[in-house]
Scaffold this motif. Structure first.
Motif, PDB file in Angstrom:
ATOM      1  N   LYS A 130       0.834  -1.190   0.000  1.00  0.00           N
ATOM      2  CA  LYS A 130       0.000   0.000   0.000  1.00  0.00           C
ATOM      3  C   LYS A 130       0.872   1.245   0.000  1.00  0.00           C
ATOM      4  N   LEU A 131       0.555   2.185  -0.896  1.00  0.00           N
ATOM      5  CA  LEU A 131       1.329   3.419  -0.976  1.00  0.00           C
ATOM      6  C   LEU A 131       0.978   4.366   0.162  1.00  0.00           C
ATOM      7  N   ASP A 132       1.998   4.950   0.773  1.00  0.00           N
ATOM      8  CA  ASP A 132       1.775   6.016   1.759  1.00  0.00           C
ATOM      9  C   ASP A 132       1.528   7.347   1.053  1.00  0.00           C
ATOM     10  N   ILE A 133       2.156   7.512  -0.105  1.00  0.00           N
ATOM     11  CA  ILE A 133       2.052   8.731  -0.910  1.00  0.00           C
ATOM     12  C   ILE A 133       1.280   8.380  -2.180  1.00  0.00           C
TER      13      ILE A 133
ATOM     14  N   LEU B 136       6.517  20.700   8.914  1.00  0.00           N
ATOM     15  CA  LEU B 136       5.423  21.592   8.564  1.00  0.00           C
ATOM     16  C   LEU B 136       4.534  20.918   7.523  1.00  0.00           C
ATOM     17  N   ARG B 137       3.224  21.036   7.726  1.00  0.00           N
ATOM     18  CA  ARG B 137       2.263  20.430   6.801  1.00  0.00           C
ATOM     19  C   ARG B 137       1.098  21.388   6.586  1.00  0.00           C
TER      20      ARG B 137
ATOM     21  N   ILE C 296       0.520  14.420   1.654  1.00  0.00           N
ATOM     22  CA  ILE C 296       1.166  14.060   2.920  1.00  0.00           C
ATOM     23  C   ILE C 296       0.113  14.084   4.024  1.00  0.00           C
ATOM     24  N   SER C 297      -0.229  12.922   4.550  1.00  0.00           N
ATOM     25  CA  SER C 297      -1.260  12.844   5.583  1.00  0.00           C
ATOM     26  C   SER C 297      -0.694  13.260   6.936  1.00  0.00           C
ATOM     27  N   GLN C 298      -1.604  13.577   7.862  1.00  0.00           N
ATOM     28  CA  GLN C 298      -1.182  13.919   9.217  1.00  0.00           C
ATOM     29  C   GLN C 298      -0.522  12.724   9.895  1.00  0.00           C
TER      30      GLN C 298
ATOM     31  N   LEU D  73      10.292   9.595  14.607  1.00  0.00           N
ATOM     32  CA  LEU D  73      11.560   8.896  14.413  1.00  0.00           C
ATOM     33  C   LEU D  73      12.759   9.744  14.826  1.00  0.00           C
ATOM     34  N   MET D  74      12.523  11.023  15.120  1.00  0.00           N
ATOM     35  CA  MET D  74      13.622  11.934  15.433  1.00  0.00           C
ATOM     36  C   MET D  74      13.448  12.491  16.845  1.00  0.00           C
ATOM     37  N   PRO D  75      14.502  12.491  17.644  1.00  0.00           N
ATOM     38  CA  PRO D  75      14.368  12.803  19.073  1.00  0.00           C
ATOM     39  C   PRO D  75      13.991  14.236  19.400  1.00  0.00           C
ATOM     40  N   LYS D  76      14.262  15.191  18.507  1.00  0.00           N
ATOM     41  CA  LYS D  76      13.988  16.595  18.810  1.00  0.00           C
ATOM     42  C   LYS D  76      13.085  17.225  17.753  1.00  0.00           C
ATOM     43  N   ALA D  77      12.059  16.492  17.352  1.00  0.00           N
ATOM     44  CA  ALA D  77      11.186  16.963  16.283  1.00  0.00           C
ATOM     45  C   ALA D  77       9.803  17.313  16.812  1.00  0.00           C
ATOM     46  N   LYS D  78       9.186  18.294  16.153  1.00  0.00           N
ATOM     47  CA  LYS D  78       7.798  18.634  16.439  1.00  0.00           C
ATOM     48  C   LYS D  78       7.092  18.941  15.125  1.00  0.00           C
ATOM     49  N   VAL D  79       5.764  18.908  15.157  1.00  0.00           N
ATOM     50  CA  VAL D  79       4.948  19.087  13.960  1.00  0.00           C
ATOM     51  C   VAL D  79       4.104  20.345  14.103  1.00  0.00           C
ATOM     52  N   GLN D  80       4.035  21.119  13.040  1.00  0.00           N
ATOM     53  CA  GLN D  80       3.157  22.281  12.979  1.00  0.00           C
ATOM     54  C   GLN D  80       2.320  22.216  11.709  1.00  0.00           C
ATOM     55  N   VAL D  81       1.026  22.461  11.839  1.00  0.00           N
ATOM     56  CA  VAL D  81       0.117  22.474  10.702  1.00  0.00           C
ATOM     57  C   VAL D  81      -0.234  23.916  10.364  1.00  0.00           C
ATOM     58  N   ILE D  82      -0.099  24.276   9.090  1.00  0.00           N
ATOM     59  CA  ILE D  82      -0.415  25.620   8.629  1.00  0.00           C
ATOM     60  C   ILE D  82      -1.775  25.607   7.942  1.00  0.00           C
ATOM     61  N   PRO D  83      -2.726  26.393   8.420  1.00  0.00           N
ATOM     62  CA  PRO D  83      -4.079  26.389   7.848  1.00  0.00           C
ATOM     63  C   PRO D  83      -4.119  26.911   6.409  1.00  0.00           C
ATOM     64  N   ALA D  84      -5.199  26.564   5.738  1.00  0.00           N
ATOM     65  CA  ALA D  84      -5.514  27.087   4.399  1.00  0.00           C
ATOM     66  C   ALA D  84      -4.375  26.872   3.412  1.00  0.00           C
TER      67      ALA D  84
END
Length: 272
Positions: free
Chosen positions: A144-147, A219-220, A227-229, A238-249
């Motif tokens: 199954k494709l992720d992308i 950033l997504r 690219i899904s959430q 998978l990365m020890p110092k990573a965070k996620v930010q979602v940009i609207p619109a």
């Protein structure tokens, strides 16, 4: 590459001056401008010049270095360059040759994939990573494709998937010059070559990211159909110092739909 080709009409919307540098047998074109901390920006499959509004904004806060991947736009394509891994090694050499330190490394889509690969190979000159809707890993089952398969989709549904505002996705190809149409075709051809097999990922990358202890911002766009959430959160985990930010619109092309918000997020993160 001649100076006339390097400074073609495709660059007129990008204010950062162009230069060429010889790295082995690769004549690499890059744009550089601004002042401050060095920020190396790696473009996605739509080429560098679509990022002009974002790059010009970033140059107000950083010393921006933005190379054109070999095979994209009007750039040279050596016979041996045929993978994301090749780009990663090339840009590690570029950063070293330019003598950059504490680099903020940003990349969009396949540019984010290149940046992630670079960080697993040599992080000594890197201080922060900003991965914008990156591809590069596999999180689901092998069958199954992720992308989504962007090469099998018609233009209209593809643009609907990639953009929040479909109106920004419309492009009048009849109004483009032969040079611009050739660049679009080259971008698509090269993107297929470097990302097709295995599709949009390196099976080994997810096993190597544990050692990338650099502060990383994923950033997504909130409407990104590529690219899904779940995908981006799995990537960040998978990365020890990573965070996620979602940009609207915004969809996949945040640099087109939300350049101000994207610039603000990258700048705030890099300065924090």
């Amino acid at each position: 590459m001649s100076e006339t080709t390097a400074l073609s009409r495709l660059e007129t919307n990008l204010k950062l001056p162009a230069a060429c540098i010889q790295l082995g047998d690769v004549e690499l074109t890059y744009h550089r401008g601004g002042r401050g901390r060095p920020l190396v920006y790696l473009h996605g499959g739509d080429g560098l010049y679509a990022n002009a509004p974002l790059l010009d904004k970033l140059a107000g806060y950083f010393d921006v270095i933005a190379p054109i991947h070999p095979g994209f736009e009007c750039s040279q394509m050596p016979d041996w360059v045929d993978s994301i891994d090749d780009y990663a090694h090339l840009y590690i050499a570029l950063i070293d040759r330019l003598g950059l330190a504490n680099v903020a490394l940003a990349g969009a889509s396949i540019g984010g994939w290149i940046a992630a690969e670079m960080a697993t190979k040599n992080k000594s000159r890197l201080g922060a990573l900003a991965l914008i809707a990156p591809v590069g890993i596999k999180i689901g089952p092998a069958d199954k494709l992720d992308i989504p398969d962007i090469f099998a989709m018609r233009d209209a549904p593809l643009r609907e998937m990639l953009f929040h505002d479909y109106g920004k996705a419309l492009q009048d190809f009849s109004a483009l010059s032969d040079e611009e149409l050739t660049a679009i075709a080259r971008n698509r051809e090269t993107l297929a070559m470097v990302s097709w097999e295995p599709y949009m990922h390196n099976p080994k990358l997810s096993h190597r990211l544990f050692g990338v202890d650099i502060p990383t911002l994923f950033l997504r766009g909130s409407s990104d159909g590529m690219i899904s959430q779940n995908y981006i959160e799995a990537y960040a985990a998978l990365m020890p110092k990573a965070k996620v930010q979602v940009i609207p619109a915004s969809g996949h092309f945040l640099h087109i739909e939300q350049p101000d918000s994207l610039c603000a997020s990258i700048t705030a993160f890099a300065k924090s």
